[in-house]
Write a protein that holds these residues in place. Sequence first.
Motif, PDB file in Angstrom:
ATOM      1  N   GLN A  19       1.073  -1.271  -0.092  1.00 20.07           N
ATOM      2  CA  GLN A  19       0.152   0.269  -0.695  1.00 20.07           C
ATOM      3  C   GLN A  19       0.765   1.270   0.617  1.00 20.07           C
ATOM      4  OE1 GLN A  19      -3.266  -0.114   2.577  1.00 20.07           O
ATOM      5  NE2 GLN A  19      -3.168  -1.835   3.313  1.00 20.07           N
ATOM      6  N   GLY A  20       0.499   2.535  -1.442  1.00 20.70           N
ATOM      7  CA  GLY A  20       1.388   3.131  -0.854  1.00 20.70           C
ATOM      8  C   GLY A  20       1.437   4.512   0.209  1.00 20.70           C
ATOM      9  N   ARG A  21      -0.177   4.705   0.909  1.00 24.19           N
ATOM     10  CA  ARG A  21      -0.506   5.604   1.922  1.00 24.19           C
ATOM     11  C   ARG A  21      -0.440   4.695   2.335  1.00 24.19           C
ATOM     12  NH1 ARG A  21       3.616   9.142   2.520  1.00 24.19           N
ATOM     13  NH2 ARG A  21       1.933  10.192   3.765  1.00 24.19           N
ATOM     14  N   LEU A  22      -0.775   4.322   4.085  1.00 25.02           N
ATOM     15  CA  LEU A  22      -1.746   3.776   5.245  1.00 25.02           C
ATOM     16  C   LEU A  22      -2.296   5.080   5.730  1.00 25.02           C
ATOM     17  CD1 LEU A  22       1.644   2.078   6.895  1.00 25.02           C
ATOM     18  CD2 LEU A  22      -0.735   0.874   5.180  1.00 25.02           C
ATOM     19  N   ASP A  23      -3.412   4.470   5.999  1.00 26.61           N
ATOM     20  CA  ASP A  23      -4.284   5.212   6.938  1.00 26.61           C
ATOM     21  C   ASP A  23      -4.234   4.878   8.422  1.00 26.61           C
ATOM     22  OD1 ASP A  23      -6.514   3.636   6.258  1.00 26.61           O
ATOM     23  OD2 ASP A  23      -6.636   4.615   4.803  1.00 26.61           O
ATOM     24  N   GLU A  24      -5.525   5.300   9.256  1.00 26.80           N
ATOM     25  CA  GLU A  24      -5.598   4.127  10.642  1.00 26.80           C
ATOM     26  C   GLU A  24      -6.623   3.372  10.264  1.00 26.80           C
ATOM     27  OE1 GLU A  24      -8.213   5.480  14.529  1.00 26.80           O
ATOM     28  OE2 GLU A  24      -7.718   6.770  13.798  1.00 26.80           O
ATOM     29  N   LYS A  25      -7.363   2.876   9.236  1.00 29.87           N
ATOM     30  CA  LYS A  25      -7.930   1.719   8.782  1.00 29.87           C
ATOM     31  C   LYS A  25      -7.156   0.794   8.452  1.00 29.87           C
ATOM     32  CE  LYS A  25     -11.814   0.011   5.920  1.00 29.87           C
ATOM     33  NZ  LYS A  25     -12.932  -0.027   5.122  1.00 29.87           N
ATOM     34  N   GLN A  28      -5.568  -0.711  11.872  1.00 35.97           N
ATOM     35  CA  GLN A  28      -6.859  -1.467  12.230  1.00 35.97           C
ATOM     36  C   GLN A  28      -6.960  -2.494  11.261  1.00 35.97           C
ATOM     37  OE1 GLN A  28      -7.209  -0.752  15.228  1.00 35.97           O
ATOM     38  NE2 GLN A  28      -8.185   0.922  15.407  1.00 35.97           N
ATOM     39  N   GLU A  29      -6.794  -2.994  10.258  1.00 32.60           N
ATOM     40  CA  GLU A  29      -7.050  -4.229   9.555  1.00 32.60           C
ATOM     41  C   GLU A  29      -6.142  -5.253   9.524  1.00 32.60           C
ATOM     42  OE1 GLU A  29      -7.881  -3.384   6.088  1.00 32.60           O
ATOM     43  OE2 GLU A  29     -10.311  -3.180   6.253  1.00 32.60           O
ATOM     44  N   GLY A  30      -4.601  -4.460   9.557  1.00 29.47           N
ATOM     45  CA  GLY A  30      -2.940  -5.333   9.313  1.00 29.47           C
ATOM     46  C   GLY A  30      -3.115  -6.387  10.875  1.00 29.47           C
ATOM     47  N   LEU A  31      -3.376  -4.524  11.422  1.00 29.96           N
ATOM     48  CA  LEU A  31      -3.207  -5.746  12.859  1.00 29.96           C
ATOM     49  C   LEU A  31      -4.084  -6.800  13.772  1.00 29.96           C
ATOM     50  CD1 LEU A  31      -2.251  -2.342  15.199  1.00 29.96           C
ATOM     51  CD2 LEU A  31      -0.580  -4.010  14.512  1.00 29.96           C
ATOM     52  N   ARG A  32      -5.595  -6.317  12.889  1.00 30.96           N
ATOM     53  CA  ARG A  32      -6.552  -7.185  13.027  1.00 30.96           C
ATOM     54  C   ARG A  32      -6.340  -8.903  13.476  1.00 30.96           C
ATOM     55  NH1 ARG A  32     -10.823  -5.656  12.391  1.00 30.96           N
ATOM     56  NH2 ARG A  32     -10.820  -5.710  10.248  1.00 30.96           N
ATOM     57  N   PHE A  51       0.445  -6.657  23.009  1.00 31.36           N
ATOM     58  CA  PHE A  51       1.601  -6.472  22.551  1.00 31.36           C
ATOM     59  C   PHE A  51       0.931  -5.199  21.299  1.00 31.36           C
ATOM     60  CE2 PHE A  51       2.941  -8.288  17.528  1.00 31.36           C
ATOM     61  CZ  PHE A  51       4.739  -7.365  18.223  1.00 31.36           C
ATOM     62  N   THR A  52      -0.573  -5.667  21.001  1.00 30.48           N
ATOM     63  CA  THR A  52      -0.814  -5.312  19.590  1.00 30.48           C
ATOM     64  C   THR A  52      -1.138  -4.148  19.672  1.00 30.48           C
ATOM     65  OG1 THR A  52      -3.211  -6.396  19.832  1.00 30.48           O
ATOM     66  CG2 THR A  52      -1.882  -7.366  18.085  1.00 30.48           C
ATOM     67  N   ASP A  53      -1.074  -2.992  20.981  1.00 27.31           N
ATOM     68  CA  ASP A  53      -1.703  -2.154  21.557  1.00 27.31           C
ATOM     69  C   ASP A  53      -0.692  -1.167  21.274  1.00 27.31           C
ATOM     70  OD1 ASP A  53      -4.978  -2.598  22.285  1.00 27.31           O
ATOM     71  OD2 ASP A  53      -4.477  -2.970  24.379  1.00 27.31           O
ATOM     72  N   ARG A  54       0.404  -1.907  21.602  1.00 28.33           N
ATOM     73  CA  ARG A  54       1.664  -0.783  21.521  1.00 28.33           C
ATOM     74  C   ARG A  54       1.846  -0.608  20.057  1.00 28.33           C
ATOM     75  NH1 ARG A  54       5.978  -3.799  25.898  1.00 28.33           N
ATOM     76  NH2 ARG A  54       7.008  -1.873  25.420  1.00 28.33           N
ATOM     77  N   VAL A  55       1.943  -1.923  19.738  1.00 27.07           N
ATOM     78  CA  VAL A  55       2.169  -1.078  17.710  1.00 27.07           C
ATOM     79  C   VAL A  55       1.558  -0.447  17.289  1.00 27.07           C
ATOM     80  CG1 VAL A  55       2.790  -2.170  15.787  1.00 27.07           C
ATOM     81  CG2 VAL A  55       3.304  -3.674  17.782  1.00 27.07           C
ATOM     82  N   ARG A  56      -0.547  -0.576  17.823  1.00 32.40           N
ATOM     83  CA  ARG A  56      -0.765   0.652  17.086  1.00 32.40           C
ATOM     84  C   ARG A  56      -1.018   1.969  18.014  1.00 32.40           C
ATOM     85  NH1 ARG A  56      -4.622  -2.177  19.208  1.00 32.40           N
ATOM     86  NH2 ARG A  56      -5.958  -2.951  17.702  1.00 32.40           N
TER      87      ARG A  56
END
Length: 493
Positions: A19-25, A28-32, A51-56
């Motif tokens: 993905q060229g640019r990343l947004d919050e959505k 979130q999908e990647g971390l899920r 772990f996922t909270d810290r990465v997010r």
Amino acid sequence: MFDTLSDRLDSIFKRIKGQGRLDEKAIQEGLREVRLALLEADVNFKVVKTFTDRVRERAMGQEVLSSLTPGQQVIKIVHEEMIDLLGGSQEGLNLKGPAPRVIMLVGLQGSGKTTSSAKLALQLRRDNHAPLLVPADVYRPAAIDQLHRLASEIDIPAYPSTSEMNPVDICRDALEKARENGQDTVLLDTAGRLHVDEKLMDELARIKEVCAPSEILLVADAMTGQDAVNVAERFDELLDLTGVVLTKMEGDARGGAALSIKSITGKPIKYMGVGEKLKDIEAFYPDRVASRILGMGDILTLIEKAQTDVSEQEAQELEDKFQRADFDLDDFRKQMRRLRKIGSLDSLLKMLPGAGKMREQLQNVQMPEKELVKLEAMISSMTVTERSRPQSIDTSRKERIARGSGTTVSDVTQLLKNFNQMQKMLKKMGGKGKKNTAAMPSDMSAMAGMSGMPGMPGGSGGTGGGQDPRKRQKEIEKRRKKAKAKKKQRKKK
């Protein structure tokens, strides 16, 4: 080790990087998906959430969202957080204080305590210590005999305990014996049970009190996943562990134990068993393990493995032979044996950066371990003169070598043909004896070439040998010139 988890994370990160640019959505999908991958790997759910909270939190920062390569920044954050999750930095054994220092190994029955004791003793001797192995498990049939047999294999002394003796007395007397004999490290192989019980813990507590160990290491089976973490909590509560040794990491270990133990118990993983042989134990480096999980390779461990089997003098002698193109079949056999000592080609590939792609490309190619065994049998069936001067091998000698190695005359002919091609290539690379280290083929490429792996010198995917890459390049250039000439002729017409 971690194969399933690595494959899952690799596919997730490929999509993120694409993905060229990343947004919050997108984050979130990647971390899920990362969360699901970790849960499938049997990582403790509390550990996964933290772990996922810290990465997010870090991935949502402006430095990532405004970056030109946000996907790579997210992977960098995951890598750093995973290192922290695994313990941050490598923690070695505490061997300070007056000798002899005591290392007490505890754990459930079947976790691999006895074998781990011998593995650690071998590792300590390599580090210039003088260890003594102490069989203190008087309950499991043949446990004492097993440790004595392993001690004999690696030529390390073992205390002569018997099943009629009291475990606490065994440990106390062994400690005195080590003082008398000048042994600086004592490894106690204590008894295990099928589950944690009061009688076992009372015995271990008395041994701890009598011997005052500098290390109490829990030996835990990585294959049991979350159960290994529960066992670690129980033992730590009663004995105050100093660290963990994870065994059977070479099997189908999903990674849950390794990724959860430090966070749950606060105790570091100090070693991991990576095979059945007594040399198959590695110090646990969180950064290296995190890199392996994320498909970034582990070059440092690969170098260390090679250095344990090859001295600097041997490496220099081999380099000199390469440069003089004086590399004979006897040298080739030595390199085959060294490579097989380090590990299988598949296990070595896992330590190289981008190993996932390489292994995908080679998934339909049979790894040449069996072929190497056959090559070694043929070379071992030759005389000293034949190994140093392969050109002296005529038809009758080929027949004798084939009979002696259980192969065919055509196999011997192919071996000699491939070896001759490799020698010619070395002469070209060496520039008539001039130093050209950058052009030196690695052990792996030389083995692959001789064994017929595709894409390597001397290999064409079968037993028919192959073509020198330089010749192949010349042929490609000739075809291009012919194609250009034909094009010019058509234009003229």
